[in-house]
Scaffold this active site. Structure first.
Site, PDB file in Angstrom:
ATOM      1  N   TYR A   1       0.927  -1.031   0.036  1.00  0.00           N
ATOM      2  CA  TYR A   1       0.141  -0.002  -0.071  1.00  0.00           C
ATOM      3  C   TYR A   1       0.736   1.318   0.069  1.00  0.00           C
ATOM      4  O   TYR A   1       0.960   2.421   0.856  1.00  0.00           O
ATOM      5  CB  TYR A   1      -0.947  -0.016   1.259  1.00  0.00           C
ATOM      6  CG  TYR A   1      -2.288   0.888   0.932  1.00  0.00           C
ATOM      7  CD1 TYR A   1      -3.339   0.069   0.099  1.00  0.00           C
ATOM      8  CD2 TYR A   1      -2.457   1.977   1.333  1.00  0.00           C
ATOM      9  CE1 TYR A   1      -4.255   0.744  -0.323  1.00  0.00           C
ATOM     10  CE2 TYR A   1      -3.692   2.650   1.054  1.00  0.00           C
ATOM     11  CZ  TYR A   1      -4.529   2.027   0.056  1.00  0.00           C
ATOM     12  OH  TYR A   1      -5.955   2.825  -0.110  1.00  0.00           O
TER      13      TYR A   1
ATOM     14  N   HIS B   1       3.157   4.681  -0.350  1.00  0.00           N
ATOM     15  CA  HIS B   1       2.730   6.189  -0.378  1.00  0.00           C
ATOM     16  C   HIS B   1       4.234   6.723  -0.792  1.00  0.00           C
ATOM     17  O   HIS B   1       5.110   5.950  -1.092  1.00  0.00           O
ATOM     18  CB  HIS B   1       2.043   6.551   0.780  1.00  0.00           C
ATOM     19  CG  HIS B   1       2.979   6.245   2.004  1.00  0.00           C
ATOM     20  ND1 HIS B   1       4.162   6.587   2.283  1.00  0.00           N
ATOM     21  CD2 HIS B   1       2.478   5.435   2.787  1.00  0.00           C
ATOM     22  CE1 HIS B   1       4.449   6.211   3.588  1.00  0.00           C
ATOM     23  NE2 HIS B   1       3.586   5.437   3.973  1.00  0.00           N
TER      24      HIS B   1
ATOM     25  N   HIS C   1       7.312   5.677   0.856  1.00  0.00           N
ATOM     26  CA  HIS C   1       8.311   4.402   0.655  1.00  0.00           C
ATOM     27  C   HIS C   1       8.669   4.469  -0.806  1.00  0.00           C
ATOM     28  O   HIS C   1       9.891   4.329  -0.794  1.00  0.00           O
ATOM     29  CB  HIS C   1       6.866   3.263  -0.003  1.00  0.00           C
ATOM     30  CG  HIS C   1       6.091   2.816   1.407  1.00  0.00           C
ATOM     31  ND1 HIS C   1       4.877   2.794   1.463  1.00  0.00           N
ATOM     32  CD2 HIS C   1       6.495   1.961   2.692  1.00  0.00           C
ATOM     33  CE1 HIS C   1       4.470   2.330   2.681  1.00  0.00           C
ATOM     34  NE2 HIS C   1       5.327   1.857   3.287  1.00  0.00           N
TER      35      HIS C   1
ATOM     36  N   SER D   1       1.549   7.515   5.755  1.00  0.00           N
ATOM     37  CA  SER D   1       1.395   6.516   6.488  1.00  0.00           C
ATOM     38  C   SER D   1       0.230   5.648   5.603  1.00  0.00           C
ATOM     39  O   SER D   1      -0.664   6.303   5.300  1.00  0.00           O
ATOM     40  CB  SER D   1       1.081   6.356   7.813  1.00  0.00           C
ATOM     41  OG  SER D   1       0.446   5.359   8.445  1.00  0.00           O
ATOM     42  N   SER D   2       0.740   4.234   5.478  1.00  0.00           N
ATOM     43  CA  SER D   2      -0.545   3.400   5.012  1.00  0.00           C
ATOM     44  C   SER D   2      -1.813   3.633   5.795  1.00  0.00           C
ATOM     45  O   SER D   2      -3.064   3.522   5.194  1.00  0.00           O
ATOM     46  CB  SER D   2      -0.023   2.208   4.727  1.00  0.00           C
ATOM     47  OG  SER D   2       1.302   2.102   3.941  1.00  0.00           O
TER      48      SER D   2
END
Ligand code: PAF
Length: 284
Positions: free
Chosen positions: A37, A39, A42, A190-191
């Site tokens: 997931y 973002h 990352h 944050s995911s």
């Protein structure tokens, strides 16, 4: 846009066999472990790895052993297709996407415990969390054998726990610390932000604002921690539903300190609408 041929690897054996000739040829391998997931936080790690390494490996694995009972393991956000698209655009070479069975054999009995550093802060309310993180990351390091591993400062305690493990166990890798990536208004990416409604997201901004209070206090020449913590708690509790912790600690040991100093860390964990959020800053 880079168009590279991204290769998906699903088993430990596939990763080992694929990377073996690259290790033998002395290629510099950069690794970004993730739970998917993805973002911009990352992606900034992947970009840095791409700049510095000849081969870039990313893992996507929602590691069940780092979730405590009652946490969000079953609803943790996932979107593998979009993750792969973004990694392809950044020119990632290999993505490792193991199943739970691949990572944990049915009678897995071996766990890594980094003492002291794991027991404080997030480790107090998320019992067993860092044991799960350290164990899975050691396994991933052993499979990928990266020269460098790229990790974000948003999970600052995780970073210290893993650096200690690497040092104590003489592992042949190092962590490249990368700065927290924030939305324009300061919210740390944050995911788990995807759980927040627009109203909750607005309230979540108070984590960053509260951290800014500490920096402003230090910049104004105040160094007394106790009164600052009281002010920060007062401010934060107006917006969040529950404060897990606010602590001002030494940047390396995570032990609480009495006076603010350059390079100490302020860390917060708090719940907004049932979502546990963390953030931290280094005082400069
Ligand atoms: O930071 C994360 O996403 C996870 O804790 C990690 C390092 C990928 C281990 O599962």
């Amino acid at each position: 846009v880079t168009t590279s041929e991204l290769i998906l690897l699903a088993t430990i054996q596939q990763v080992k066999e694929t990377l073996k000739p690259l290790h033998c040829a002395g290629k510099k391998i950069g690794f970004v472990p993730t739970m998917g997931y993805l973002h911009q936080g990352h992606l900034s790690l992947v970009e840095k790895a791409r700049q510095e390494c000849e081969i870039v490996v990313v893992s996507i694995f929602v590691n069940p052993t780092q979730f405590s009972p009652g946490e969000d393991l079953s609803r943790y956000p996932r979107n593998i297709e979009s993750d792969l698209e973004r990694l392809r655009e950044l020119g990632v070479d290999y993505v490792f996407t193991p199943t739970n069975q691949e990572m944990y054999h049915h009678n897995h009995l071996t766990w890594i415990n980094v003492e002291k550093l794991s027991d404080r802060l997030c480790g107090k309310s998320r019992v067993g969390h860092f044991q799960g993180v350290a164990t899975v990351v050691l396994k991933l390091i052993n499979v990928v054998r990266p020269d460098a591993m790229y990790m974000g400062e948003k999970d600052f305690q995780q970073l210290l726990v893993l650096e200690k493990m690497i040092n104590d166990l003489d592992l042949d890798t190092r962590i490249v610390r990368c700065p927290t990536v924030r939305e324009q208004d300061g919210l740390a990416m944050s995911s788990r932000n995807s759980y927040l409604s627009p109203a909750a997201r607005q309230r979540a901004l108070s984590l960053h604002n509260t951290l800014q209070m500490a920096q402003n206090t230090f910049t104004a020449g105040e160094t007394e921690v106790e009164s600052l913590l009281i002010k920060m708690k007062e401010h934060l509790s107006q917006s969040v539903d529950k404060i897990d912790y606010i602590e001002i600690v030494d940047n390396e040991t995570l032990e609480p300190i009495n006076n603010l100093n350059k390079h100490c860390r302020v860390l917060i964990a708090a719940f907004v609408d049932g979502t546990r959020l963390i953030d931290n800053i280094e005082i400069l």
